[in-house]
Design a protein around this motif. Structure first.
Motif, PDB file in Angstrom:
ATOM      1  N   LEU A  87      76.973   2.683-115.528  1.00  0.00           N
ATOM      2  CA  LEU A  87      77.679   3.035-114.296  1.00  0.00           C
ATOM      3  C   LEU A  87      78.934   3.850-114.554  1.00  0.00           C
ATOM      4  CD1 LEU A  87      77.518  -0.350-112.317  1.00  0.00           C
ATOM      5  CD2 LEU A  87      76.014   1.632-112.081  1.00  0.00           C
ATOM      6  N   VAL A  88      79.433   3.826-115.773  1.00  0.00           N
ATOM      7  CA  VAL A  88      80.703   4.483-116.088  1.00  0.00           C
ATOM      8  C   VAL A  88      80.710   4.854-117.566  1.00  0.00           C
ATOM      9  CG1 VAL A  88      81.852   2.279-116.576  1.00  0.00           C
ATOM     10  CG2 VAL A  88      83.223   4.250-115.866  1.00  0.00           C
ATOM     11  N   SER A  89      81.421   5.935-117.900  1.00  0.00           N
ATOM     12  CA  SER A  89      81.439   6.424-119.280  1.00  0.00           C
ATOM     13  C   SER A  89      82.340   5.582-120.172  1.00  0.00           C
ATOM     14  CB  SER A  89      81.913   7.876-119.326  1.00  0.00           C
ATOM     15  OG  SER A  89      81.021   8.732-118.672  1.00  0.00           O
ATOM     16  N   ARG A  90      82.145   5.776-121.465  1.00  0.00           N
ATOM     17  CA  ARG A  90      83.037   5.183-122.468  1.00  0.00           C
ATOM     18  C   ARG A  90      83.377   6.266-123.487  1.00  0.00           C
ATOM     19  NH1 ARG A  90      79.245  -0.062-123.921  1.00  0.00           N
ATOM     20  NH2 ARG A  90      78.452  -0.374-121.805  1.00  0.00           N
ATOM     21  N   ALA A  91      84.649   6.350-123.843  1.00  0.00           N
ATOM     22  CA  ALA A  91      85.092   7.317-124.843  1.00  0.00           C
ATOM     23  C   ALA A  91      86.368   6.797-125.477  1.00  0.00           C
ATOM     24  CB  ALA A  91      85.323   8.692-124.219  1.00  0.00           C
ATOM     25  N   PRO A  92      86.578   7.055-126.769  1.00  0.00           N
ATOM     26  CA  PRO A  92      87.799   6.579-127.434  1.00  0.00           C
ATOM     27  C   PRO A  92      89.045   7.253-126.868  1.00  0.00           C
ATOM     28  CG  PRO A  92      86.518   7.994-128.897  1.00  0.00           C
ATOM     29  CD  PRO A  92      85.665   7.732-127.699  1.00  0.00           C
ATOM     30  N   GLU A  93      90.084   6.471-126.643  1.00  0.00           N
ATOM     31  CA  GLU A  93      91.308   6.974-126.024  1.00  0.00           C
ATOM     32  C   GLU A  93      91.920   8.123-126.814  1.00  0.00           C
ATOM     33  OE1 GLU A  93      95.739   5.234-124.753  1.00  0.00           O
ATOM     34  OE2 GLU A  93      94.105   3.860-125.265  1.00  0.00           O
ATOM     35  N   GLU A  94      91.864   8.035-128.140  1.00  0.00           N
ATOM     36  CA  GLU A  94      92.491   9.061-128.972  1.00  0.00           C
ATOM     37  C   GLU A  94      91.773  10.405-128.909  1.00  0.00           C
ATOM     38  OE1 GLU A  94      89.709   6.588-131.582  1.00  0.00           O
ATOM     39  OE2 GLU A  94      91.213   6.229-130.004  1.00  0.00           O
ATOM     40  N   GLU A  95      90.556  10.409-128.381  1.00  0.00           N
ATOM     41  CA  GLU A  95      89.775  11.647-128.303  1.00  0.00           C
ATOM     42  C   GLU A  95      89.850  12.308-126.928  1.00  0.00           C
ATOM     43  OE1 GLU A  95      88.268  13.062-130.759  1.00  0.00           O
ATOM     44  OE2 GLU A  95      88.344  11.478-132.277  1.00  0.00           O
ATOM     45  N   THR A  96      90.565  11.695-125.983  1.00  0.00           N
ATOM     46  CA  THR A  96      90.548  12.195-124.610  1.00  0.00           C
ATOM     47  C   THR A  96      91.954  12.377-124.034  1.00  0.00           C
ATOM     48  OG1 THR A  96      90.404   9.933-123.729  1.00  0.00           O
ATOM     49  CG2 THR A  96      88.332  11.087-124.146  1.00  0.00           C
ATOM     50  N   LEU A  97      92.052  13.306-123.084  1.00  0.00           N
ATOM     51  CA  LEU A  97      93.272  13.462-122.294  1.00  0.00           C
ATOM     52  C   LEU A  97      93.211  12.592-121.044  1.00  0.00           C
ATOM     53  CD1 LEU A  97      93.707  17.350-122.398  1.00  0.00           C
ATOM     54  CD2 LEU A  97      94.936  15.643-123.757  1.00  0.00           C
ATOM     55  N   PHE A  98      92.011  12.396-120.547  1.00  0.00           N
ATOM     56  CA  PHE A  98      91.788  11.552-119.374  1.00  0.00           C
ATOM     57  C   PHE A  98      90.487  10.806-119.548  1.00  0.00           C
ATOM     58  CE2 PHE A  98      89.436  10.852-115.468  1.00  0.00           C
ATOM     59  CZ  PHE A  98      90.358  10.162-114.682  1.00  0.00           C
ATOM     60  N   CYS A  99      90.500   9.511-119.253  1.00  0.00           N
ATOM     61  CA  CYS A  99      89.270   8.731-119.303  1.00  0.00           C
ATOM     62  C   CYS A  99      89.412   7.506-118.408  1.00  0.00           C
ATOM     63  CB  CYS A  99      88.961   8.302-120.740  1.00  0.00           C
ATOM     64  SG  CYS A  99      87.378   7.435-120.904  1.00  0.00           S
ATOM     65  N   ASN A 100      88.631   7.492-117.354  1.00  0.00           N
ATOM     66  CA  ASN A 100      88.500   6.308-116.499  1.00  0.00           C
ATOM     67  C   ASN A 100      89.817   5.835-115.893  1.00  0.00           C
ATOM     68  OD1 ASN A 100      85.759   6.301-116.973  1.00  0.00           O
ATOM     69  ND2 ASN A 100      85.867   4.823-118.644  1.00  0.00           N
ATOM     70  N   TRP A 101      90.676   6.787-115.553  1.00  0.00           N
ATOM     71  CA  TRP A 101      91.903   6.465-114.827  1.00  0.00           C
ATOM     72  C   TRP A 101      92.725   5.415-115.583  1.00  0.00           C
ATOM     73  CZ3 TRP A 101      87.014   6.829-112.899  1.00  0.00           C
ATOM     74  CH2 TRP A 101      86.756   7.936-112.075  1.00  0.00           C
ATOM     75  N   GLN A 102      92.685   5.531-116.929  1.00  0.00           N
ATOM     76  CA  GLN A 102      93.419   4.613-117.804  1.00  0.00           C
ATOM     77  C   GLN A 102      93.050   3.153-117.515  1.00  0.00           C
ATOM     78  OE1 GLN A 102      95.118   7.574-116.476  1.00  0.00           O
ATOM     79  NE2 GLN A 102      94.273   8.210-118.443  1.00  0.00           N
ATOM     80  N   THR A 103      91.790   2.939-117.200  1.00  0.00           N
ATOM     81  CA  THR A 103      91.271   1.615-116.886  1.00  0.00           C
ATOM     82  C   THR A 103      90.085   1.315-117.802  1.00  0.00           C
ATOM     83  OG1 THR A 103      91.880   1.920-114.556  1.00  0.00           O
ATOM     84  CG2 THR A 103      90.349   0.145-115.052  1.00  0.00           C
ATOM     85  N   SER A 104      89.965   0.091-118.248  1.00  0.00           N
ATOM     86  CA  SER A 104      88.825  -0.288-119.070  1.00  0.00           C
ATOM     87  C   SER A 104      87.521  -0.057-118.305  1.00  0.00           C
ATOM     88  CB  SER A 104      88.914  -1.769-119.458  1.00  0.00           C
ATOM     89  OG  SER A 104      90.076  -2.019-120.215  1.00  0.00           O
ATOM     90  N   TRP A 105      86.515   0.444-118.984  1.00  0.00           N
ATOM     91  CA  TRP A 105      85.248   0.776-118.330  1.00  0.00           C
ATOM     92  C   TRP A 105      84.647  -0.444-117.634  1.00  0.00           C
ATOM     93  CZ3 TRP A 105      80.729  -1.729-119.376  1.00  0.00           C
ATOM     94  CH2 TRP A 105      80.662  -2.452-120.568  1.00  0.00           C
ATOM     95  N   TRP A 106      84.783  -1.616-118.255  1.00  0.00           N
ATOM     96  CA  TRP A 106      84.168  -2.805-117.679  1.00  0.00           C
ATOM     97  C   TRP A 106      84.881  -3.260-116.408  1.00  0.00           C
ATOM     98  CZ3 TRP A 106      87.374  -7.022-117.483  1.00  0.00           C
ATOM     99  CH2 TRP A 106      88.449  -7.051-118.368  1.00  0.00           C
ATOM    100  N   LYS A 107      86.166  -2.945-116.296  1.00  0.00           N
ATOM    101  CA  LYS A 107      86.882  -3.273-115.060  1.00  0.00           C
ATOM    102  C   LYS A 107      86.381  -2.409-113.908  1.00  0.00           C
ATOM    103  CE  LYS A 107      91.194  -5.042-117.049  1.00  0.00           C
ATOM    104  NZ  LYS A 107      92.665  -4.889-117.117  1.00  0.00           N
ATOM    105  N   ILE A 108      86.058  -1.149-114.198  1.00  0.00           N
ATOM    106  CA  ILE A 108      85.493  -0.282-113.164  1.00  0.00           C
ATOM    107  C   ILE A 108      84.100  -0.751-112.792  1.00  0.00           C
ATOM    108  CG2 ILE A 108      84.805   2.085-112.613  1.00  0.00           C
ATOM    109  CD1 ILE A 108      86.981   3.061-114.483  1.00  0.00           C
TER     110      ILE A 108
END
Length: 325
Positions: free
Chosen positions: A271-292
């Motif tokens: 339902l939602v992507s996963r990517a390492p924080e250090e590799e991205t400028l934006f990912c999931n509104w700074q929220t853990s994927w499982w919380k979304i």
């Protein structure tokens, strides 16, 4: 069939983990395989540099080195997962880049190298414009010889061809439709990847995407939230303020809209992507994927939503509603 549909209605959506348990009788785990490949959208055949959101490593953030053989990658991943989760059945997942974009002889070699007693399925991730009968026939022969299931994963991302041009995808919707129809002729499962918050898409595009996949009888779907990988053309657009990303709340509503227009028998891998924080400028509104994910499920439960609730447009629905007894 009626009992199965009734059971599906009672759950919010058909989770991929449930699908695997029903198909194979127990929990099954994917083992990612990373080959030394490129993409026609990188080497000049369909474009240069890849899609504007794709990083240099593709989607293989967690993959092993592509210098290892297929068997070595499978064995290493299998040892870890088997020990941690007491797993007994696995899917050999050719994940990164375009896994049908190689000479036919090499394709046959790596596919057969993935066969093993505890490998119940081979999943091949590729592009819609790289589906050809010669490659599908190799998979068909492998399936017949070894009794192994085959799934082909196609990255479509959006049905809006204007957006496909903007992300420099290098193919249109037509190639995807041709690819799905071609794969289906061989009796393989089809999984489609869709990004639900591309900057140029609107809710209408999300709705139409779900309906097109339903019309094509796609078997599995993997939904992605767009993340902005560093050092990509999209990263420059993001930093310059040339693109905006919808809110987390709007993304949740889009997922629900998509699921409600998706057939109940379609397995939802993600339902939602996963990517390492250090590799991205934006990912999931700074929220853990499982919380979304949890927020999506909570929204569905509170508002009476479930997969397939509004998927009633097929087989002359207007005639049925007007002239049925």
């Amino acid at each position: 069939m009626e009992a199965m549909m009734a059971a599906m209605t009672e759950r919010l959506y058909y989770k991929y983990s449930d699908y695997l348990k029903e198909r194979y009788g127990e929990k099954v785990y994917k083992l990612p395989i990373n080959l030394d490949l490129t993409c026609p959208n990188r080497d000049g055949t369909a474009g240069y540099g890849g899609c504007i959101f794709c990083s240099d490593v593709g989607t293989g953030f967690e993959s092993l080195s592509n210098q290892l053989s297929v068997k070595e990658q499978l064995d290493q991943n299998k040892d870890y997962i088997a020990q941690k989760y007491h797993a007994h059945k696995f899917i050999a997942y050719f994940q990164n880049y375009t896994n049908t974009y190689m000479p036919l002889a090499r394709f046959k070699q790596v596919m057969y190298e993935a066969v093993g007693e505890d490998i119940v399925e081979i999943a091949v991730s590729t592009r819609p414009d790289c589906i050809q009968d010669d490659y599908l026939q190799i998979l068909a022969d492998l399936k017949q010889k070894h009794g192994i299931h085959i799934t082909v994963e196609l990255g479509l991302q959006t049905v809006n061809y204007h957006t496909l041009d903007k992300i420099e995808r290098g193919h249109s919707l037509a190639e995807f439709i041709d690819g799905v129809l071609r794969i289906k002729r061989y009796g393989f499962q089809v999984c489609t990847h869709m990004i639900l918050n591309l900057p140029w898409d609107e809710d209408r595009d999300i709705l139409e995407g779900a309906k097109i996949l339903a019309a094509l009888d796609v078997d599995q779907i993997k939904l992605h939230s767009l993340y902005i990988a560093r050092h990509t053309p999209m990263a420059k657009q993001y930093l310059n303020g040339d693109i905006t990303i919808i809110s987390k709340e709007a993304y949740i509503k889009r997922v629900v809209l998509f699921l409600e227009h998706t057939q109940q028998q379609v397995a939802i891998q993600r339902l939602v992507s996963r990517a390492p924080e250090e590799e991205t400028l934006f990912c999931n509104w700074q929220t853990s994927w499982w919380k979304i994910r949890d927020a999506i499920e909570e929204h569905m439960m509170e508002n009476g939503h479930y997969q397939g609730r509004q998927c009633g447009f097929k087989n002359g629905a207007t005639l049925t509603s007007k002239f049925s007894c």
